[in-house]
Design an enzyme around this catalytic site. Sequence first.
Site, PDB file in Angstrom:
ATOM      1  N   PHE A 206       0.847  -1.196   0.000  1.00  0.00           N
ATOM      2  CA  PHE A 206       0.000   0.000   0.000  1.00  0.00           C
ATOM      3  C   PHE A 206       0.886   1.252   0.000  1.00  0.00           C
ATOM      4  CE2 PHE A 206      -2.736   3.074   2.379  1.00  0.00           C
ATOM      5  CZ  PHE A 206      -3.723   3.191   1.416  1.00  0.00           C
ATOM      6  N   ASN A 208       1.578   3.723   1.786  1.00  0.00           N
ATOM      7  CA  ASN A 208       2.393   4.235   2.903  1.00  0.00           C
ATOM      8  C   ASN A 208       3.335   3.186   3.488  1.00  0.00           C
ATOM      9  OD1 ASN A 208       0.619   2.599   4.207  1.00  0.00           O
ATOM     10  ND2 ASN A 208      -0.367   4.186   5.417  1.00  0.00           N
ATOM     11  N   LYS A 209       3.562   2.096   2.762  1.00  0.00           N
ATOM     12  CA  LYS A 209       4.428   1.034   3.298  1.00  0.00           C
ATOM     13  C   LYS A 209       5.871   1.197   2.803  1.00  0.00           C
ATOM     14  CE  LYS A 209       0.898  -0.356   5.393  1.00  0.00           C
ATOM     15  NZ  LYS A 209      -0.070  -1.418   5.407  1.00  0.00           N
ATOM     16  N   ASN A 210       6.749   0.292   3.229  1.00  0.00           N
ATOM     17  CA  ASN A 210       8.172   0.441   2.873  1.00  0.00           C
ATOM     18  C   ASN A 210       8.462   0.103   1.418  1.00  0.00           C
ATOM     19  OD1 ASN A 210       8.287   0.757   5.663  1.00  0.00           O
ATOM     20  ND2 ASN A 210      10.325  -0.140   5.792  1.00  0.00           N
TER      21      ASN A 210
END
Length: 399
Positions: A206, A208-210
């Site tokens: 998603f 906002n993930k790394n």
Amino acid sequence: MRVRRNSTQMNARNSTVSSWRIPLSDINYGPEEEAAVLRVLRSKWLSMGSEVQAFEKEFAEMVGCKHAFAITNATAGLHLALKVLGVGPGDEVIQPAMNFVAAANMTVAVGATPVFADIVALDEPTIDPAAIERCITPRTKAVIVMHYGGYLCRMGDISAICRGRGIAIIEDACHAVGARYTDDAGRSPSGRMAGDLGDVSAFSFFANKNLVTGEGGMIATNRDDLAKTIKLLRSHGMTTLTWDRHEGHANSYDVVMNGLNYRLDELHAALGRVQLQKLDRNNSRRLKLTREYWNNLKDLRGWVLPFSAARQQGAGHLMCLVAPDASTKTSVVDGLRSVGVQTSMHYPTITSFEVFKSQARMVPLSDAFSNRSFTLPMFPTLQVDDVKFIAECIGKATH
Ligand SMILES: *Cc1c(COP(=O)(O)O)cnc(C)c1O
């Protein structure tokens, strides 16, 4: 007032969406991602083709895991994980009360009952092995662990508890893409990674993930039996894919299970492959920034900096801190907002949500963590000066 990014960086969130001076998270995309998407568009093969296959292979190699399957999102991965383990009505699934709601929702989706366990401590907000042990009943079928903020759970203890009892372990590894496992003494003898430590694991890509593809995810396992079923369930329970037929490997198919459609498309897979190349560098940068935060915040009295005393490295997904009390948190968050610094909180305790009230148990540490904690801006292109500025603002708002 401060120039924080070089101009070649495409930065949709900052240039068009966000008016924050320092947003909570930001995407590290560049010309490589654009080229990858164009490559797919021009190939005109849009789903489950060579990009997905290559992404799965490269991701499995990074995790050190035998099988990885690209899927629409991590929630789908958690659903698949529970289904392939045969979790269903009458079963209980022990999981942290301090988690995003997806794992709990998917537990209910397969007809099972979530049993919420507390965290180890305010400075270690991952599921407490002793709490897991107290929650076990004859109905316990699986334990879901979540590596909060990218810092791994106490997997040595948790594996020991589950193994002897035939309880499966599902890793919600959404925060921990690329995090290396160290044992409880801080050693990393096996070099194993998050997602390779239980029976099956789910990752999220998603925004906002790394590792970012927009929507997207991966499910990984070392178990051949689970892998076979995952592959079927991901695509309608069909024995062959359109790709196999295109490649001339098959003409027809059978349907051998009532499957789902959780496939990932080529565009997302192509983005994922570029992001995977950048993962190590991005995670190292996150960890450097995290240490910078910890250094600048360590003298605040009564505050807790989760994982700052830990032996392990983690993936630096979230920069989280715990205020002395809820009202201090509110005033500091307000202070940061007034100077354009975005914050968030991860998460409200799951038992506080309307639909999970009936499953409420005593989880005092999770409740305290939820009331007193918040998260600060953390992304690879954040600057050390930003960290210093944010730490100063927190110091001022506290006194
Ligand atoms: C993001 C996230 C999820 C859900 O991932 P999706 O890919 O959006 O479905 C689940 N669990 C945790 C811990 C997450 O951070």
